[in-house]
Design a protein around this motif. Structure first.
Motif, PDB file in Angstrom:
ATOM      1  N   HIS A   5      51.603  41.630  51.918  1.00  0.00           N
ATOM      2  CA  HIS A   5      51.971  41.559  50.822  1.00  0.00           C
ATOM      3  C   HIS A   5      50.900  42.176  49.578  1.00  0.00           C
ATOM      4  N   ILE A   6      51.563  42.275  48.533  1.00  0.00           N
ATOM      5  CA  ILE A   6      50.797  42.952  47.335  1.00  0.00           C
ATOM      6  C   ILE A   6      50.504  41.786  46.476  1.00  0.00           C
ATOM      7  N   ALA A   7      49.072  41.497  46.429  1.00  0.00           N
ATOM      8  CA  ALA A   7      48.620  40.398  45.463  1.00  0.00           C
ATOM      9  C   ALA A   7      48.399  41.138  44.100  1.00  0.00           C
ATOM     10  N   ASN A   8      48.401  40.214  43.136  1.00  0.00           N
ATOM     11  CA  ASN A   8      48.181  40.920  42.011  1.00  0.00           C
ATOM     12  C   ASN A   8      47.264  39.962  40.819  1.00  0.00           C
ATOM     13  N   GLN A   9      46.713  40.447  39.873  1.00  0.00           N
ATOM     14  CA  GLN A   9      45.802  39.751  38.830  1.00  0.00           C
ATOM     15  C   GLN A   9      46.679  39.734  37.642  1.00  0.00           C
ATOM     16  N   ILE A  10      48.000  39.770  37.509  1.00  0.00           N
ATOM     17  CA  ILE A  10      48.650  40.135  36.171  1.00  0.00           C
ATOM     18  C   ILE A  10      48.496  38.706  35.372  1.00  0.00           C
ATOM     19  N   ARG A  11      48.756  37.360  35.895  1.00  0.00           N
ATOM     20  CA  ARG A  11      48.504  36.305  35.244  1.00  0.00           C
ATOM     21  C   ARG A  11      47.043  36.142  34.390  1.00  0.00           C
ATOM     22  N   THR A  12      46.037  36.559  35.438  1.00  0.00           N
ATOM     23  CA  THR A  12      44.672  36.376  34.709  1.00  0.00           C
ATOM     24  C   THR A  12      44.473  37.546  33.644  1.00  0.00           C
ATOM     25  N   LEU A  13      44.985  38.804  34.012  1.00  0.00           N
ATOM     26  CA  LEU A  13      44.913  39.806  32.647  1.00  0.00           C
ATOM     27  C   LEU A  13      45.894  39.557  31.523  1.00  0.00           C
ATOM     28  N   ARG A  14      46.883  38.842  31.694  1.00  0.00           N
ATOM     29  CA  ARG A  14      47.846  38.592  30.527  1.00  0.00           C
ATOM     30  C   ARG A  14      46.862  37.543  29.578  1.00  0.00           C
ATOM     31  N   ALA A  41      54.595  36.504  40.489  1.00  0.00           N
ATOM     32  CA  ALA A  41      54.592  35.581  41.618  1.00  0.00           C
ATOM     33  C   ALA A  41      54.468  35.905  42.944  1.00  0.00           C
ATOM     34  N   GLY A  42      54.574  37.281  43.067  1.00  0.00           N
ATOM     35  CA  GLY A  42      54.587  37.568  44.535  1.00  0.00           C
ATOM     36  C   GLY A  42      55.823  37.918  45.166  1.00  0.00           C
ATOM     37  N   LYS A  43      56.868  37.627  44.300  1.00  0.00           N
ATOM     38  CA  LYS A  43      58.202  37.584  45.122  1.00  0.00           C
ATOM     39  C   LYS A  43      58.965  38.898  45.184  1.00  0.00           C
ATOM     40  N   TYR A  44      58.375  39.961  44.315  1.00  0.00           N
ATOM     41  CA  TYR A  44      59.018  41.059  44.223  1.00  0.00           C
ATOM     42  C   TYR A  44      57.811  42.277  44.030  1.00  0.00           C
ATOM     43  N   SER A  45      57.713  43.304  45.004  1.00  0.00           N
ATOM     44  CA  SER A  45      56.724  44.294  44.622  1.00  0.00           C
ATOM     45  C   SER A  45      57.440  45.522  43.769  1.00  0.00           C
ATOM     46  N   PRO A  46      56.416  45.683  42.640  1.00  0.00           N
ATOM     47  CA  PRO A  46      56.911  46.780  41.476  1.00  0.00           C
ATOM     48  C   PRO A  46      57.025  48.086  42.136  1.00  0.00           C
ATOM     49  N   THR A  47      58.083  48.906  41.362  1.00  0.00           N
ATOM     50  CA  THR A  47      57.776  50.287  41.633  1.00  0.00           C
ATOM     51  C   THR A  47      56.543  50.947  41.404  1.00  0.00           C
ATOM     52  N   LEU A  48      56.342  51.927  42.009  1.00  0.00           N
ATOM     53  CA  LEU A  48      54.828  52.678  41.720  1.00  0.00           C
ATOM     54  C   LEU A  48      54.874  52.941  40.270  1.00  0.00           C
ATOM     55  N   GLU A  49      55.739  53.345  39.677  1.00  0.00           N
ATOM     56  CA  GLU A  49      55.859  53.775  38.290  1.00  0.00           C
ATOM     57  C   GLU A  49      55.675  52.274  37.546  1.00  0.00           C
ATOM     58  N   ALA A  50      56.290  51.331  37.643  1.00  0.00           N
ATOM     59  CA  ALA A  50      55.862  50.078  36.946  1.00  0.00           C
ATOM     60  C   ALA A  50      54.505  49.561  37.172  1.00  0.00           C
ATOM     61  N   ALA A  51      54.070  49.742  38.553  1.00  0.00           N
ATOM     62  CA  ALA A  51      52.634  49.137  38.676  1.00  0.00           C
ATOM     63  C   ALA A  51      51.656  50.131  37.801  1.00  0.00           C
ATOM     64  N   PHE A  52      51.823  51.384  38.101  1.00  0.00           N
ATOM     65  CA  PHE A  52      50.752  52.304  36.942  1.00  0.00           C
ATOM     66  C   PHE A  52      51.233  51.814  35.358  1.00  0.00           C
ATOM     67  N   ARG A  53      52.378  51.453  35.108  1.00  0.00           N
ATOM     68  CA  ARG A  53      52.523  51.022  33.549  1.00  0.00           C
ATOM     69  C   ARG A  53      51.869  49.731  33.114  1.00  0.00           C
ATOM     70  N   ILE A  54      51.912  48.741  34.093  1.00  0.00           N
ATOM     71  CA  ILE A  54      51.230  47.602  34.025  1.00  0.00           C
ATOM     72  C   ILE A  54      49.587  47.802  34.102  1.00  0.00           C
ATOM     73  N   ALA A  55      49.138  48.488  34.927  1.00  0.00           N
ATOM     74  CA  ALA A  55      47.612  48.904  34.807  1.00  0.00           C
ATOM     75  C   ALA A  55      47.210  49.393  33.498  1.00  0.00           C
ATOM     76  N   ARG A  56      48.241  50.607  33.200  1.00  0.00           N
ATOM     77  CA  ARG A  56      47.825  51.087  31.978  1.00  0.00           C
ATOM     78  C   ARG A  56      47.743  50.116  30.588  1.00  0.00           C
ATOM     79  N   VAL A  57      48.687  49.191  30.535  1.00  0.00           N
ATOM     80  CA  VAL A  57      48.769  48.391  29.683  1.00  0.00           C
ATOM     81  C   VAL A  57      47.502  47.400  29.421  1.00  0.00           C
ATOM     82  N   PHE A  58      47.064  46.876  30.548  1.00  0.00           N
ATOM     83  CA  PHE A  58      45.624  46.558  30.445  1.00  0.00           C
ATOM     84  C   PHE A  58      44.447  47.196  30.411  1.00  0.00           C
TER      85      PHE A  58
END
Length: 70
Positions: A5-14, A41-58
């Motif tokens: 699965h793909i884990a993420n740090q979105i909550r911490t980064l927000r 929440a790890g219930k959905y994996s973002p598209t590659l484009e959305a993942a890059f956009r999220i990373a760019r925001v932070f």
């Protein structure tokens, strides 16, 4: 076969970004708040484009926001 699965740090980064809301992040990325909540929440994996956009925001590299885990 192992399950990955793909884990993420979105909550911490927000939180570190002045407690940015899921809705604010969704607006910046071009997706709904519900999509951000599901990705976070790890219930959905973002598209590659959305993942890059999220990373760019932070201002982070993709691998600091998302991790591929077994």
């Amino acid at each position: 076969m192992a399950k990955f699965h793909i884990a993420n740090q979105i909550r911490t980064l927000r939180f570190l970004a002045g407690e940015m809301t899921q809705a604010e992040l969704g607006l910046a990325v071009g997706v709904t708040r519900q999509t951000i909540a599901a990705i976070e929440a790890g219930k959905y994996s973002p598209t590659l484009e959305a993942a890059f956009r999220i990373a760019r925001v932070f201002g982070k590299p993709l691998e600091e926001v998302f991790q591929w885990e077994e």
